[in-house]
Design an enzyme around this catalytic site. Structure first.
Site, PDB file in Angstrom:
ATOM      1  N   GLY A 230      34.218  39.783  49.008  1.00  0.00           N
ATOM      2  CA  GLY A 230      34.223  40.670  47.837  1.00  0.00           C
ATOM      3  C   GLY A 230      33.028  40.333  46.955  1.00  0.00           C
ATOM      4  N   GLY A 231      31.897  40.094  47.603  1.00  0.00           N
ATOM      5  CA  GLY A 231      30.712  39.542  46.917  1.00  0.00           C
ATOM      6  C   GLY A 231      29.866  40.561  46.184  1.00  0.00           C
ATOM      7  N   ASP A 255      31.706  43.066  51.385  1.00  0.00           N
ATOM      8  CA  ASP A 255      32.325  43.965  50.397  1.00  0.00           C
ATOM      9  C   ASP A 255      32.505  45.313  51.076  1.00  0.00           C
ATOM     10  OD1 ASP A 255      32.951  45.453  47.851  1.00  0.00           O
ATOM     11  OD2 ASP A 255      32.282  43.573  46.953  1.00  0.00           O
ATOM     12  N   ARG A 296      34.867  35.236  43.981  1.00  0.00           N
ATOM     13  CA  ARG A 296      34.718  35.209  42.511  1.00  0.00           C
ATOM     14  C   ARG A 296      35.228  36.515  41.902  1.00  0.00           C
ATOM     15  NH1 ARG A 296      29.329  34.949  38.720  1.00  0.00           N
ATOM     16  NH2 ARG A 296      29.081  37.071  39.466  1.00  0.00           N
ATOM     17  N   HIS A 300      41.853  37.683  40.809  1.00  0.00           N
ATOM     18  CA  HIS A 300      42.478  38.139  39.543  1.00  0.00           C
ATOM     19  C   HIS A 300      42.596  39.667  39.464  1.00  0.00           C
ATOM     20  CE1 HIS A 300      38.919  38.961  36.547  1.00  0.00           C
ATOM     21  NE2 HIS A 300      38.669  39.464  37.738  1.00  0.00           N
TER      22      HIS A 300
HETATM   23  C1  LIG Z   1      35.339  42.230  39.984  1.00  0.00           C
HETATM   24  S1  LIG Z   1      34.345  42.568  41.370  1.00  0.00           S
HETATM   25  C2  LIG Z   1      33.659  40.951  41.713  1.00  0.00           C
HETATM   26  C3  LIG Z   1      32.393  41.037  42.494  1.00  0.00           C
HETATM   27  C4  LIG Z   1      31.698  39.686  42.741  1.00  0.00           C
HETATM   28  N1  LIG Z   1      32.552  38.781  43.504  1.00  0.00           N
HETATM   29  C5  LIG Z   1      31.278  39.044  41.442  1.00  0.00           C
HETATM   30  O1  LIG Z   1      31.872  38.049  41.044  1.00  0.00           O
HETATM   31  O2  LIG Z   1      30.373  39.581  40.799  1.00  0.00           O
HETATM   32  C6  LIG Z   1      35.509  42.788  42.688  1.00  0.00           C
HETATM   33  C7  LIG Z   1      34.869  43.157  43.999  1.00  0.00           C
HETATM   34  O3  LIG Z   1      35.896  43.372  44.965  1.00  0.00           O
HETATM   35  C8  LIG Z   1      35.448  44.426  45.804  1.00  0.00           C
HETATM   36  N2  LIG Z   1      36.589  44.992  46.530  1.00  0.00           N
HETATM   37  C9  LIG Z   1      37.619  45.723  46.040  1.00  0.00           C
HETATM   38  N3  LIG Z   1      38.482  46.051  47.036  1.00  0.00           N
HETATM   39  C10 LIG Z   1      37.966  45.509  48.174  1.00  0.00           C
HETATM   40  C11 LIG Z   1      38.404  45.480  49.524  1.00  0.00           C
HETATM   41  N4  LIG Z   1      39.548  46.069  49.912  1.00  0.00           N
HETATM   42  N5  LIG Z   1      37.633  44.823  50.416  1.00  0.00           N
HETATM   43  C12 LIG Z   1      36.488  44.202  50.043  1.00  0.00           C
HETATM   44  N6  LIG Z   1      36.014  44.189  48.776  1.00  0.00           N
HETATM   45  C13 LIG Z   1      36.758  44.851  47.850  1.00  0.00           C
HETATM   46  C14 LIG Z   1      34.826  45.402  44.839  1.00  0.00           C
HETATM   47  O4  LIG Z   1      33.991  46.319  45.497  1.00  0.00           O
HETATM   48  C15 LIG Z   1      34.066  44.447  43.921  1.00  0.00           C
HETATM   49  O5  LIG Z   1      32.756  44.215  44.375  1.00  0.00           O
END
Ligand SMILES: C[S@@+](CC[C@H](N)C(=O)[O-])C[C@H]1O[C@@H](n2cnc3c(N)ncnc32)[C@H](O)[C@@H]1O
Length: 392
Positions: A230-231, A255, A296, A300
């Protein structure tokens, strides 16, 4: 006695300490002082008018008022000069400025004259603009729906839907809903991108990186050193390489395709041995045997059941010496600050999700086949922490 105390507080307001940590302590003490002397009317009025400062800040931003004032910090502007600059009707502008002065966002020096306050410069920052837009446009209607939502759902922790769904009369989760609401999507994305601007990188020496050290054999075998689950756009991988060029081994950032489509610097990433892999973290983890799986601000965003799915799929991909590092707020069990508790409410309101205590993480990890090894709190004020876990 009373007037001496008032004099001390006024002097402090006029000549605050310059040292950042002394300033922070004074800010927190001043908040305590406010609550300890608040009358019933003060409490009522503060809460009734809680929406006014945000709406006025947004209006000031729309009129470019804060930037105009902050550009010449000491200049005094007449109402007419500001009306000329902003194209607002003077009678309306006066009311807006009067209110902004009352909330400390600008300073009124004479009847019709205004200048920048200590806060004006904060309101001239693009990152603050992004946050205020997101909160005034999208978050406020959802916060307003909290009491009705909780009454309707019998005061249970939200899991399947959130106050957001009631506020916007939709069954869609917020990220899906955004696809049909481009103005909110744009504001939300801008806020996410701006949120950490100006913050120090966590890889700048504050947290240990010993878990990221690969053996020579691992490097030769092409083992993934760091997998950012989820980067987003891979910014943490880039930062890690920048601050720790000595760490050998490949990095992966995963992601959804929608998020990875926005990666601006794929060529640079390739040169730095960082590979973007499209991946839905609810499905099988495609990167096996990485030394560190890093999440990261991901866990949450989810309540316990989906969090277990994400962590269990990471667990299945881990080798015996792999490590999971969750980078999230660690909530204290007593005395959470208003910033921490509000962030928890933001998670509940939009995503039926939550911030967690150490005990809560321990249980979540145990339910996902993992065990907590250690915790590094790297930002005391927010409680930002690395929660390090290993196979159970
Ligand atoms: C709050 S952001 C955090 C992004 C990054 N880790 C950071 O700290 O800047 C949450 C991330 O989760 C990703 N996300 C949401 N659902 C997802 C899924 N089912 N699989 C992979 N990534 C996902 C979103 O696209 C987003 O980039």
């Amino acid at each position: 006695m009373g007037s001496t105390q008032v004099g001390i507080v006024r002097d402090l307001a006029k000549y605050p300490p310059q040292d950042p940590s002394a300033k922070k302590d004074l800010y927190n003490a001043a908040l305590e002082l406010l609550y300890s002397v608040e009358s019933a009317q003060d409490t009522a009025q503060r809460l009734y008018h809680g929406h006014v400062p945000l709406a006025m800040a947004q209006t000031g931003i729309d009129l470019n008022l804060f930037n105009i004032l902050a550009e010449q910090q000491d200049r005094e502007w007449t109402l007419e000069q500001l009306a000329e600059k902003t194209k607002a009707e003077p009678a309306l502008l006066y009311r807006v400025l009067r209110c902004l002065n009352a909330y400390g966002m600008v300073t009124q020096t004479k009847d019709n004259t205004f200048t920048a306050s200590n806060i004006t410069k904060n309101l001239a920052l693009p990152s603050t603009h992004a946050g205020i837009k997101h909160y005034s446009l999208t978050m406020t209607p959802a916060y307003n729906a909290i009491p009705k939502y909780l009454a309707k759902t019998g005061y249970k922790n939200p899991t399947d839907s959130a106050p957001f769904n009631l506020a916007y009369n939709t069954d869609l989760p917020v990220f899906e809903w955004r696809k049909h609401n481009p103005e909110n999507a744009k504001a939300g994305q801008a806020f996410m991108a701006a949120q950490r601007i100006g913050q120090r990188s966590i890889w700048d020496g504050r947290v240990p990186v010993s878990d990221l050290q690969l053996s020579e054999k691992d490097v030769a075998d092409g083992r993934v050193m760091f997998c950012d689950v989820g980067g987003g756009m891979g910014h943490q991988c880039l930062d890690l390489r920048k601050y720790h060029p000595e760490l050998k081994g490949k990095m992966v950032t995963e992601d959804l395709p929608l998020a990875q489509d926005m990666i601006p610097n794929r060529e640079e990433m390739k040169k730095l041995d960082i590979e973007p892999i499209p991946h839905d973290f609810m499905k099988e983890q495609p990167t096996k045997n990485a030394k560190v799986y890093y999440l990261r601000n991901v866990i949450h965003n989810w309540n316990d059941e989906p969090s277990k799915v994400i962590l269990s799929s990471v667990r299945k991909a881990m080798a015996d010496d792999s490590v999971v590092i969750i980078d999230d707020v660690l909530m204290p069990t007593i005395g959470a600050t208003w910033k921490q508790a509000s962030m928890d409410m933001a998670m509940m309101t939009m995503l039926a999700a939550m911030e967690r205590t150490k005990e809560h993480f321990e249980k979540l990890l145990a339910d996902s086949g993992l065990k907590l090894r250690e915790v590094h709190v790297y930002d005391e004020e927010y409680g930002d922490s690395l929660i390090v876990a290993v196979p159970a």
